[in-house]
Design a protein around this motif. Structure first.
Motif, short mmCIF file in Angstrom:
data_model
loop_
_atom_site.label_atom_id
_atom_site.label_comp_id
_atom_site.label_asym_id
_atom_site.label_seq_id
_atom_site.Cartn_x
_atom_site.Cartn_y
_atom_site.Cartn_z
N ILE A 1 0.86 -1.19 0.00
CA ILE A 1 0.00 0.00 0.00
C ILE A 1 0.89 1.23 0.00
O ILE A 1 2.09 1.16 0.27
CB ILE A 1 -0.94 0.06 1.24
CG1 ILE A 1 -0.12 0.17 2.53
CG2 ILE A 1 -1.88 -1.13 1.28
CD1 ILE A 1 -0.95 0.48 3.75
N HIS B 1 -5.70 -2.79 6.12
CA HIS B 1 -5.78 -2.29 4.75
C HIS B 1 -4.82 -3.07 3.84
O HIS B 1 -5.12 -3.33 2.67
CB HIS B 1 -5.45 -0.80 4.71
CG HIS B 1 -5.78 -0.14 3.40
ND1 HIS B 1 -7.07 0.15 3.01
CD2 HIS B 1 -4.99 0.26 2.38
CE1 HIS B 1 -7.06 0.71 1.82
NE2 HIS B 1 -5.80 0.79 1.42
N ILE B 2 -3.65 -3.44 4.40
CA ILE B 2 -2.71 -4.26 3.63
C ILE B 2 -3.34 -5.61 3.30
O ILE B 2 -3.25 -6.11 2.17
CB ILE B 2 -1.39 -4.43 4.42
CG1 ILE B 2 -0.64 -3.10 4.49
CG2 ILE B 2 -0.51 -5.51 3.79
CD1 ILE B 2 0.56 -3.12 5.42
N ARG C 1 -5.90 -5.12 0.63
CA ARG C 1 -5.33 -4.83 -0.68
C ARG C 1 -4.73 -6.10 -1.31
O ARG C 1 -4.91 -6.36 -2.50
CB ARG C 1 -4.25 -3.75 -0.54
CG ARG C 1 -3.57 -3.37 -1.85
CD ARG C 1 -4.58 -2.76 -2.84
NE ARG C 1 -5.20 -1.56 -2.29
CZ ARG C 1 -4.68 -0.34 -2.41
NH1 ARG C 1 -3.54 -0.15 -3.05
NH2 ARG C 1 -5.30 0.69 -1.90
#
Length: 910
Positions: free
Chosen positions: A25, A78-79, A82
């Motif tokens: 990210i 979030h990683i 993603r």
């Protein structure tokens, strides 16, 4: 301290994302700058103003911890989203949990999220606002503390109750097993050296330093020998004015009243002490000293009258002793089982003997105290006033640690807690983490260091890698006598360490209080209610089963077989397990790690043991572990390879890769790979089969420190491909183990070269000639440990060249079957300390010149029967010369001849 550890870890996360050649990210740089500034400010605040034990401090640190955890949860989830595309319900549920955390720690902020709840920018922005709100509150706290500290400094305010005591008791306390050290101290105190001496007594809290000092202080010979005797207890929160005042009052040579003296300044009190002590032989006891600072302020007030004056100091800090006199001083050790039992008997029965029916269980109680006099004294006091029956004593034996803490908790726990409270904030997480390991475990330092690094609470130090920082921290904890050295390796480095049970209990208690980690205990009524909020869980019990862990779980350490974490724990960073069979799927002849484990994309530390019937084969999905630092896989089929995918060369954060038989493919060509990944962090690589050390490999691992390679015809691809001459280009390599099977005298062995950075070298099956050994290895300037194992060298005679092996301290020669003679003396091995010879059936003698090496401490012969007489001769000659430090130990294949034994020459067991 969980708050500080969380702050440091977030900085690591940000750094790892920014340093990655192809990060999963991207972060907004303004947010990164704001977050970094806030975190740095809070770190520095906690470093300067450590926890004062108040509820307000716990509350504040709890809010810092929760807000920082929210930041790392947002970034790492979030990683995950993603990398995996956010397609599973697990990730959607995770975001809901993260939002709940953010809302919970808002600290009164009224702003709300944007419409898109999965927007990292918006959610992280809210957390930054929350942290900024805390920062503003801390600014106010810091200002108030600075004003208070300034007032204290100017007004010479009284110390808190209990921070000093006035004098030592006149009566002796019960002691056992320290007669030798007591007599040594008395000899030093009353010895003939005329200049003023400092005499430190060093040891962990509760080991009996003060008791020993009190017994010495109360001896009649001391009162007769010294004109002035004064005792003052310094403690952590010392007040210099009060220390000076108490020295004057306890010396009994000043007629001034306490009220008169209290009105004097530090300088006036110091001058009065100097005049009182001048011309007199004095003994000052400074009990419980914690820092060199207090000595630097006091030393000018103690004149050196050149009349055998002495200053005795007790401290928990070994480094303080080194600073004062350049050595450990008188170091107190834990009692052995017999001395522990003797001390317990004296505490319980006085001069009476122990009833026979209580003796067996009593010895078990004493043994369970693990040699700590404080623990023995507390439990002895309980037993002395309780019923003396076997059932009751059995109950005590089975519940010792809880009873010790309960029976005299205020006293016992306070003594041990002082050491923890005195730790700098950066050492507190490291100490608390010692509670992760099972009771009585000899903790491998290599494993401990890797876990500390992976957990992310080591603050980087310029010019040092994190492993070096961890080793420094470990030494600091050892110097403070919170951790003990259990075993050292051949190079002298610490291989394993231990922590006393009571100190481990302290770790568990503080860690639970600060929500640092959790060790579930069976049948605990409150454990199941709180387990789903923990971020680090350690499971030692083989009967423990629980599947509802928090989705924010970051560390799971399982020390028993047949257990795996729930798949909901997708944010795991540390995973260690003894048998992870359910994460492994069988496909054809190999056994692959299944896709489940690669959902844990934020893993930093993965250490697994697989069953002996399994063969680990790593798949290309391993590349999803973008932040993996340590990979350890033990077990598996002994004759099969663990094949690494080419993606391993695209994992730039790798630090340690350790498998029992690893096949490492060539790196992808530059044309195929953009960008080029250089594994700058990789330090350990073992055990690589038929390692091809080509130029492209050398460039990819420039900082490798430890390498183990094995070459075998079974997997042979042509020895010319291995390019072992390139080992010399690994300029940071410190430890190399190189072995060969069925390739004797090959091109591979003839082309071995070694870098000058080597400190430890182990060879086997390399079939080098002894001349090659001297030319290729003898010239290595930093080599300290050399282990020559089976068929590493060939030939009947070895003649080392003068001036070689200039740094070698440890030499082992084993199973070099045709070696008959070799020469050695201080010109060949000037710093040799240990010589180990094993199974040299043709060796005629140990070189006579070996005994003349001044640094040599031991010679060990195992199954070298023909050389025994020469070893005996060396031992006898050195004993006649007065060298009692050299010890020779021999194990024979034939009948042991007891008559050969002398003080320096021991016969071991076959």
């Amino acid at each position: 301290m969980a708050a500080y550890a969380a702050l440091v870890n977030v900085m690591h996360i940000i750094e790892q994302i920014q340093l990655h050649p192809s990060p999963p990210i991207s972060l907004d740089q303004k947010q990164v700058q704001s977050l970094t500034e806030n975190i740095t400010f809070l770190q520095e605040f906690l470093e300067v103003y450590p926890h004062d034990g108040s509820q307000e401090a716990y509350d504040l640190e709890g809010r810092i911890r929760d807000a920082t955890h929210a930041a790392e949860d947002l970034i790492e989830s979030h990683i995950v989203d993603r990398i995996h595309g956010g397609s599973t319900s697990s990730y959607q549920n995770l975001w809901k949990v993260i939002k709940d955390i953010v809302d919970r720690i808002r600290c009164g902020s009224t702003s709300s999220h944007g419409e898109n709840s999965n927007d990292l920018y918006q959610d992280l922005g809210q957390v930054i606002k929350d942290i900024d709100f805390i920062k503003k509150e801390v600014v106010e706290i810091k200002a108030k503390k600075e004003i208070q500290d300034d007032k204290l400094h100017r007004q010479y305010s009284m110390p808190s109750v209990g921070s000093w005591r006035t004098s030592a008791p006149a009566s002796e306390n019960i002691m056992v097993g320290v007669d030798d050290i007591l007599n040594e101290i008395l000899e030093r105190l009353t010895g003939h050296q005329s200049k003023r001496l400092l005499i430190p007594i060093v040891g962990m809290g509760g080991i009996g330093k003060t008791t020993l000092a009190r017994n010495v202080y109360a001896k009649p010979i001391i009162k007769e020998y010294f004109d002035i005797c004064a005792w003052v207890t310094v403690s952590q929160d010392y007040n210099l004015q009060e220390i000076l005042l108490e020295i004057l009052l306890s010396s009994k040579k000043d007629e001034s009243s306490r009220e008169t003296l209290r009105g004097m300044s530090e300088e006036e009190l110091g001058e009065k002490i100097y005049k009182t002590l001048s011309g007199r032989r004095y003994l000052i006891v400074m009990d419980d000293m914690w820092s060199i600072e207090v000595w630097d302020k006091l030393k000018f007030f103690f004149p050196d009258n050149n009349n055998r004056s002495r200053i005795m100091i007790t401290t928990r800090q070994s480094n303080l002793s080194f600073h004062l006199i350049g050595s450990h001083g008188f170091r107190m050790k834990l009692l052995d089982d017999d001395k522990s039992w003797n001390l317990l008997c004296k505490n319980v029965f006085g001069e009476e003997g122990c009833p026979r029916e209580l003796e067996k269980i009593g010895k078990k109680i004493a043994e369970t105290c693990k040699g700590l006099p404080l623990s023995i004294a507390v439990i002895g006091g309980l037993l002395a006033k309780s019923e003396r029956t076997p059932p009751y004593w059995k109950y005590i034996a089975e519940n010792l640690n809880p009873i010790v803490n309960l029976e005299d908790g205020a006293h016992c726990l306070k003594i041990l807690s002082l050491s923890y409270d005195n730790l700098p904030v950066h050492l507190k997480p490291c100490f608390l983490y010692m509670g992760v390991f099972p009771e009585d475990m000899a903790i491998p330092v290599s494993r401990l260091v890797k876990l500390w690094v992976a957990e992310g609470f080591l603050k980087p130090i310029s010019e040092k890698c994190l492993e070096e920082v961890a080793e420094d921290y470990l030494k600091h904890l050892i110097d403070r006598n919170l951790i003990s050295v259990h075993r050292r390796g051949s190079s002298g480095k610490i291989k394993s360490c231990k922590i006393h049970d009571l100190l481990r209990d302290l770790c568990l208690r503080e860690a639970q209080k600060e929500k640092f980690f959790c060790v579930p205990r069976e049948h605990s009524p409150n454990m199941l209610q709180s387990i789903n909020t923990e971020r680090c869980i350690v499971v030692h019990s083989s009967t423990w089963r629980y599947d509802e862990y928090s989705r924010q779980l970051r560390s799971l350490i399982c020390d028993f077989q047949g257990y795996t974490p729930p798949h909901t724990c997708i944010l795991l960073r540390v995973l260690q397990g003894d048998d992870m069979s359910s994460y492994i799927q069988e496909t054809s002849k190999d056994v692959n790690f299944g896709t489940d484990i690669f959902q844990l994309v934020n893993l930093r530390y993965l250490a697994l043991t697989v069953g002996p019937h399994l063969n680990p084969k790593l798949t290309s999905s391993m590349g999803l572990l973008w932040n993996l630092q340590t990979l350890i896989i033990k077990g598996g089929i002994s004759h099969r390879l663990a094949v690494a995918p080419s993606e391993i060369w695209m994992m730039p954060h790798l630090r340690h890769v350790m498998l029992e038989k690893l096949y490492l493919p060539d790196p992808p060509s530059v044309e195929e790979e953009k960008p080029v990944f250089v594994l700058r962090n990789l330090q350990t690589l073992s055990e690589v089969i038929n390692f091809r050390c080509g130029e492209d490999v050398v460039k990819r691992i420039p900082n490798i420190k430890k390498l183990k390679v094995v070459y075998s015809n079974r997997f042979d691809e042509g020895s010319r491909r291995y390019r072992t001459y390139n080992f010399s280009r690994l300029h940071k390599l410190e430890t190399l183990a190189c072995g060969s099977f069925s390739m004797r005298g090959s091109y591979l062995s003839r082309n071995l070269t070694f870098p000058h950075s080597l400190r430890k070298l182990t060879l086997w099956g390399t079939s080098l000639g002894w001349e090659e050994m001297s030319s290729k290895v003898g010239s290595l300037p930093l080599l300290q440990v050399l282990k020559l194992d089976i068929i590493s060298c060939e030939g009947p005679e070895w003649k080392p060249v003068e001036g070689q092996f200039c740094s070698l301290k440890y030499l082992q020669i084993q199973s070099c079957d045709d070696l008959e003679y070799w020469t050695a003396d201080e010109t060949n091995f000037p710093l040799l300390e240990q010589l180990v010879l094993v199974d040299l059936t043709e060796l005629k003698e140990v070189p006579s010149g070996i005994g003349d090496i001044p640094t040599l401490r031991s010679i060990e012969l195992t199954y070298c029967d023909s050389a025994v007489n020469s070893a005996k001769k060396i031992a006898d000659e050195q004993e006649e010369l007065g060298n009692l430090d050299l010890q020779v130990q021999v194990v024979l294949k034939n009948k042991i001849l007891e008559s050969l034994q002398t003080r320096n020459f021991k016969l071991g067991k076959n």
